[in-house]
Design a protein around this motif. Structure first.
Motif, mmCIF file in Angstrom:
data_model
loop_
_atom_site.group_PDB
_atom_site.id
_atom_site.type_symbol
_atom_site.label_atom_id
_atom_site.label_comp_id
_atom_site.label_asym_id
_atom_site.label_seq_id
_atom_site.Cartn_x
_atom_site.Cartn_y
_atom_site.Cartn_z
ATOM 1 N N ILE A 88 0.865 -1.187 0.000
ATOM 2 C CA ILE A 88 0.000 0.000 0.000
ATOM 3 C C ILE A 88 0.900 1.234 0.000
ATOM 4 C CG2 ILE A 88 -1.814 1.232 1.235
ATOM 5 C CD1 ILE A 88 -2.289 -1.517 2.731
ATOM 6 N N LYS A 89 0.804 2.041 -1.036
ATOM 7 C CA LYS A 89 1.661 3.233 -1.106
ATOM 8 C C LYS A 89 1.003 4.399 -0.396
ATOM 9 C CE LYS A 89 2.477 6.471 -4.225
ATOM 10 N NZ LYS A 89 2.811 7.202 -5.460
ATOM 11 N N LEU A 90 1.572 4.802 0.740
ATOM 12 C CA LEU A 90 1.085 5.986 1.443
ATOM 13 C C LEU A 90 1.711 7.245 0.860
ATOM 14 C CD1 LEU A 90 1.274 4.716 5.157
ATOM 15 C CD2 LEU A 90 -0.615 4.524 3.516
ATOM 16 N N GLY B 280 2.051 -4.999 3.167
ATOM 17 C CA GLY B 280 2.838 -3.959 3.807
ATOM 18 C C GLY B 280 2.494 -2.599 3.249
ATOM 19 N N PHE B 281 3.232 -1.610 3.682
ATOM 20 C CA PHE B 281 3.002 -0.269 3.127
ATOM 21 C C PHE B 281 4.333 0.432 2.899
ATOM 22 C CE2 PHE B 281 2.542 0.306 7.784
ATOM 23 C CZ PHE B 281 3.445 1.330 8.036
ATOM 24 N N LYS B 282 4.274 1.414 2.004
ATOM 25 C CA LYS B 282 5.447 2.216 1.655
ATOM 26 C C LYS B 282 5.174 3.663 2.032
ATOM 27 C CE LYS B 282 7.913 3.935 -2.450
ATOM 28 N NZ LYS B 282 8.116 3.758 -3.905
ATOM 29 N N CYS C 99 -0.411 -6.214 12.427
ATOM 30 C CA CYS C 99 0.855 -5.656 11.945
ATOM 31 C C CYS C 99 1.004 -5.890 10.449
ATOM 32 C CB CYS C 99 2.041 -6.310 12.653
ATOM 33 S SG CYS C 99 2.221 -5.876 14.381
ATOM 34 N N PRO C 100 1.614 -4.950 9.755
ATOM 35 C CA PRO C 100 1.991 -5.233 8.373
ATOM 36 C C PRO C 100 3.134 -6.243 8.377
ATOM 37 C CG PRO C 100 2.945 -3.153 9.059
ATOM 38 C CD PRO C 100 2.049 -3.608 10.180
ATOM 39 N N ASP C 101 3.326 -6.912 7.274
ATOM 40 C CA ASP C 101 4.425 -7.868 7.173
ATOM 41 C C ASP C 101 5.727 -7.193 6.761
ATOM 42 O OD1 ASP C 101 2.933 -10.472 7.603
ATOM 43 O OD2 ASP C 101 1.785 -9.598 5.940
ATOM 44 N N PHE C 102 5.616 -6.028 6.130
ATOM 45 C CA PHE C 102 6.821 -5.290 5.741
ATOM 46 C C PHE C 102 6.474 -3.808 5.625
ATOM 47 C CE2 PHE C 102 4.693 -6.265 1.769
ATOM 48 C CZ PHE C 102 4.861 -5.136 0.982
ATOM 49 N N ILE C 103 7.489 -2.984 5.740
ATOM 50 C CA ILE C 103 7.358 -1.542 5.552
ATOM 51 C C ILE C 103 8.489 -1.091 4.636
ATOM 52 C CG2 ILE C 103 7.438 0.738 6.639
ATOM 53 C CD1 ILE C 103 6.358 -0.570 9.200
ATOM 54 N N THR C 104 8.151 -0.412 3.554
ATOM 55 C CA THR C 104 9.151 0.140 2.646
ATOM 56 C C THR C 104 9.360 1.606 2.992
ATOM 57 O OG1 THR C 104 8.452 -1.355 0.881
ATOM 58 C CG2 THR C 104 9.778 0.542 0.240
#
Length: 546
Positions: free
Chosen positions: A239-241, A306-308, A330-335
């Motif tokens: 998910i691009k924030l 996850g989200f970026k 929780c997200p699984d990853f954060i970019t």
């Protein structure tokens, strides 16, 4: 100059007419001279350009020189180390690794090691032999709530949309990802056939426009998402924030550029402008973001979600962490995308002056997750001007588990940094939709170069890690990287970005460097509440900062 032009044109024209009378074939010279005189007359009469109005004909030389200025600078003026955004030294090493050419350098470094900002890795007397290292380390992405974790490379293709990049560029990137066993991020422009056709692993990015998973009114379409998210090639959803090059800035694709193909891919209507809002409509606060992540994980049959983001207000990220703790989701990853990240087109002010640079952002996000005791569930991906093995090593030392590269991968495709990404005139066929230019990019050749570049870059990073006496990127610590901060002073990343204790943000007193942002942040809103500043008592905060 205007008078000089009039006099000169009159004399030249009179001489040519006389010459034509004497020697009739001379009349053909008027074919050249008359258009120049007409251009000069037009220049004097037009009102838009002062230069050509005052200097008829000759004024056009200025525009010609402006047109070729980037090429003149790149090929004749810049040194190997002062080009921007990427210098020639870094571009060259990508080209050489992509082509499997010799990438060594003779005679020593060209960098000024006593200049502020110079960085290096501490090596070890007990360095590890290259043959004893795992040159293709993998990272498992997927926390306890993920049913289908993904074994990822430590180096992957960053987000670049079809539309910004040509179909041949997308095909070559995904083919390269399949050959090399790494992942390809779609960018927010949607999941196209060009991403899926070669068979490489996909990270599907979903931006504020919800392309490939939207209703006609632009809202999120859960059914459309579910149909695509379960495709076997889609390994993770991001998910691009916000993004580094233009955080907080929406976008618009004019109706004239919406081709039937793009309309099909993005699920938009022909004949209408396509809007990418600056913020999401599917959620409005951190708690709702967590619920959205949970919903997408369910609809994708348990794939990593996850989200970026490009870091802005630190309190906003702390609010998200508080929402993770409160909801247990929780997200699984954060970019983490740095402000130095690239894009096809962005306003100058946003590229230059909005968004936290990667180093500071990555260190903060890692520390925040550690402070809330959440890092154990979440993988961190660093994105922002990554092209060499040392770029990977620095990010690993700051807390990244993986790195993404966009412009590095573009160089591997043949990009020459012509800086024409926003004009549809990319001379190498990478960032254009011009079919004629696109034909210059041969997929069969470039896909191998992408895979070669990935392999050589990962190996160079692992060789550096081995030189430090370590086996795996996870073993790196901030104390392994030094940075010169003055002509007579150096500091490690550990001193510049001090660690905080695990779990130290779960209870008061908080570490002093987090006290203010912890007070003004809330899991119920992204917006910091600065009215609470009066309640901050720094004397009661924990003195521990590293």
């Amino acid at each position: 100059m205007r008078k000089s032009f009039i006099i000169s044109a009159t004399i030249i024209l009179a001489l040519l007419v006389t010459w034509t009378i004497i020697w009739p074939p001379a009349i053909w010279s008027l074919v050249i001279v008359v258009p120049i005189i007409i251009l000069g007359i037009y220049d004097m009469l037009q009102t838009q350009h002062s230069i050509t109005r005052n200097f008829p004909v000759l004024g056009h030389i200025r525009f010609l020189l402006e047109e070729i200025r980037p090429e003149i600078y790149q090929y004749f003026i810049e040194s190997d180390t002062n080009g921007t955004p990427f210098d020639r030294q870094n571009r060259s090493v990508v080209y050489q690794r992509a082509k499997k050419e010799d990438d060594t350098r003779p005679f020593g470094t060209e960098l000024d090691v006593y200049q502020n900002g110079y960085e290096w890795l501490n090596h070890s007397i007990a360095a590890i032999d290259h043959t004893k290292l795992n040159l293709d380390p993998r990272v498992t992405v997927g926390g306890p709530q993920c049913a289908k974790p993904y074994s990822a490379s430590v180096f992957n293709i960053s987000a670049m949309s079809f539309g910004s990049l040509s179909e041949n560029a997308i095909l070559a990137l995904n083919h390269g990802a399949k050959i090399g066993g790494f992942a390809h991020n779609t960018g927010e422009g949607g999941l196209s056939d060009y991403h899926l056709q070669p068979g490489g692993d996909i990270i599907w990015q979903i931006g504020t426009g919800y392309f490939s998973c939207r209703h006609k009114d632009g809202t999120f379409d859960y059914d459309a998402f579910a149909r695509r998210a379960v495709l076997p090639q889609v390994k993770m959803i991001e998910i691009k924030l916000s993004q580094g090059a233009k955080p907080g800035h929406g976008g618009i694709l004019p109706a004239a550029k919406v081709t039937p193909e793009i309309a099909k891919i993005r699920l938009v209507e022909m004949g209408e402008d396509v809007i990418s809002p600056p913020a999401h409509s599917a959620f409005g606060n951190p708690i709702e973001l967590m619920a959205f992540i949970k919903k997408l994980r369910e609809l994708s049959d348990g794939k990593p979600i996850g989200f970026k983001l490009c870091l802005g207000h630190k309190s906003e990220f702390l609010a998200i962490c508080k929402a993770m703790v409160k909801t247990g989701i929780c997200p699984d990853f954060i970019t983490v995308d740095g402000g130095e990240g690239g894009t096809g087109a962005a306003p100058l002010e946003f590229s230059n002056s909005v968004g936290m640079p990667l180093r500071e952002a990555l260190a903060f996000v890692y520390d925040a997750l550690t402070g809330f005791d959440l890092k154990k569930h979440i993988k961190l991906i660093a994105s922002g001007k990554v092209a060499t093995g040392f770029d990977l090593v620095k990010n690993f030392a700051l807390g990244a588990d993986m790195c993404n590269s966009a412009r590095g991968m573009m160089f591997a495709l043949g990009c020459i940094q012509a800086l024409e990404c926003n004009s549809n005139t990319c001379p190498t066929g990478v960032a254009t939709q011009d079919k004629g230019l696109m034909r210059g990019l041969v997929v069969e050749d470039k896909k191998t170069r992408v895979a070669n570049f990935h392999k050589a870059t990962v190996e160079s990073a692992i060789h550096m890690i081995g030189a430090a006496g370590l086996q795996h990127p996870d073993d790196l610590h901030r104390m392994f990287i030094y940075r010169r901060i003055s002509s007579s002073e150096i500091q490690t990343y550990g001193e510049l970005f001090p660690y905080i204790p695990k779990g130290s943000l779960l209870n008061t007193p908080y570490p002093s460097i987090f006290e203010l942002d912890m007070v003004i942040s809330s899991e119920d809103t992204f917006v910091p509440d600065y009215s609470k500043l009066a309640s901050v008592n720094s004397t009661e905060a924990s003195a521990y900062v590293g």
